[in-house]
Write an enzyme that holds these catalytic residues in place. Structure first.
Site, mmCIF file in Angstrom:
data_model
loop_
_atom_site.group_PDB
_atom_site.id
_atom_site.type_symbol
_atom_site.label_atom_id
_atom_site.label_comp_id
_atom_site.label_asym_id
_atom_site.label_seq_id
_atom_site.Cartn_x
_atom_site.Cartn_y
_atom_site.Cartn_z
ATOM 1 N N LEU A 63 0.867 -1.169 0.000
ATOM 2 C CA LEU A 63 0.000 0.000 0.000
ATOM 3 C C LEU A 63 0.907 1.223 0.000
ATOM 4 O O LEU A 63 1.989 1.212 0.601
ATOM 5 C CB LEU A 63 -0.895 0.028 1.247
ATOM 6 N N ASP A 64 0.461 2.290 -0.647
ATOM 7 C CA ASP A 64 1.223 3.526 -0.597
ATOM 8 C C ASP A 64 1.368 3.994 0.842
ATOM 9 O O ASP A 64 0.540 3.675 1.702
ATOM 10 C CB ASP A 64 0.518 4.622 -1.405
ATOM 11 N N LYS A 65 2.396 4.772 1.089
ATOM 12 C CA LYS A 65 2.661 5.278 2.440
ATOM 13 C C LYS A 65 1.413 5.883 3.075
ATOM 14 O O LYS A 65 1.087 5.601 4.232
ATOM 15 C CB LYS A 65 3.773 6.323 2.386
#
Length: 337
Positions: free
Chosen positions: A162-164
């Site tokens: 998942l993106d940050k």
């Protein structure tokens, strides 16, 4: 320096290796035995296989600086071809990249765990995997502290990201067999991943929409991804199903189902239909209703357990920042089943 066999994907844009001659006490002189798997490879390619905790660019620089020998001779060309049973040495010094696989105790929201896998509810702001600028404090570091067996797995068992600034559910393997099986399930689109997103603009038209548009690196801005024309630019097919949940003049609340897993897929597809995510400044969104990160939450993860074949279906409630944002626009929605 501990010899790690775990591989960090990607390479540093620019490592700064020490001069091997001046490396001193912090350096490590490692013996190299090239085998049949390395026969015929370039020296730099062979070193990537034998010293995988360092990037290829770093190893190439060590070659240029005279830090590698083959058969007792210094080799200064990365293109030198290796033969079976060649032997050599390489002088190494720790870099942030090579030391990234260190356990760091952190609070992990473990939704499910058994001896084979974990399901984690990742908070926004937590980087999943070490990368330039984030060599520590990542989910990977936390997993290494949570489970000592994770050190024996590539990427500590992480099979997707998942993106940050995206919150929500992730599955993590605890054994190599389950890791390989989960990767196959994801590749076969047998892992259901659904997201809740808050996007700018009132939704108009049918309440369900399929976006099938290839995604690749944005040719005008290499920091972004974009919907691309595959006849003109490299990219891969991508499909997202989008369902309207709530609507108002300023924004729409939607449920997104991934059928592929391209980088920034939902963010790119939503922007491509003129509904960029709230607070997603990279793709045209702007900060509003108190949100300081893109309004995206991986709320559902469903798959068959790779070993027991039990059907697993997990849900993660919306984090508080998204709840407060929805309330401000009168978009409260609790039924995400």
């Amino acid at each position: 320096m501990k010899d790690s066999r775990l591989i960090i994907s990607g390479t540093l844009a620019s490592d700064d290796p020490p001069d091997p001659v001046e490396a001193g006490a912090d350096s490590e002189l490692r013996q190299l035995l090239f085998g049949t798997a390395q026969h015929g490879l370039r020296l730099d390619q062979a070193l990537v296989e034998l010293v995988p905790e360092f990037s290829r660019s770093y190893l190439q620089q060590l070659i240029d600086l005279g830090g590698v020998t083959v058969n007792a001779c210094v080799v200064s060309k990365a293109s030198t071809r290796i033969k079976t049973s060649d032997v050599g040495t390489i002088e190494l010094r720790p870099t942030p990249q090579s030391q990234a696989f260190k356990p760091e105790t952190m609070a992990l929201d473990v939704v499910y765990q058994d001896e084979h896998l974990l399901v984690i509810n990742k908070p926004a702001g937590l980087v999943v995997h070490p990368a330039p600028g984030n060599w520590s404090g990542t989910l990977l570091n936390g997993l290494l502290a949570f489970d000592t067996k994770a050190m024996n797995l590539p990427r500590a068992g992480i099979v997707h990201r998942l993106d940050k600034d995206t919150s929500g559910l992730m599955v993590v393997a605890r054994t190599r067999a389950v890791m390989d099986a989960l990767i196959r399930l994801i590749a076969a689109h047998e892992v259901k991943r659904q997201y809740i997103a808050l996007a700018h603009g009132r939704w108009v038209g049918a309440g369900r929409r399929e976006v099938s548009a290839p995604i690749g690196r944005d040719p005008r801005n290499r920091l972004r991804m974009a919907v691309v024309d595959l006849d003109k630019n490299p990219g891969k097919p991508a499909r997202t199903d989008i369902e309207l949940l709530k609507n108002c003049d300023q924004a729409c609340l939607v449920r997104c189902t991934l059928h592929t897993g391209r980088t920034h897929q939902i963010r790119v597809h939503m922007a491509s239909i003129a509904h960029p995510l709230v607070a997603d400044s990279l793709y045209g969104g702007h900060f509003a209703v108190g949100l300081q990160r893109q309004a995206l939450h991986a709320y559902r993860l469903a798959f068959k357990h790779p070993l027991t074949q039990q059907s697993l279906d997990f849900h993660a409630t919306l984090p508080q920042d998204l709840v407060l944002a929805l309330n401000q626009w009168g978009l409260s929605y609790n039924d995400f089943q």
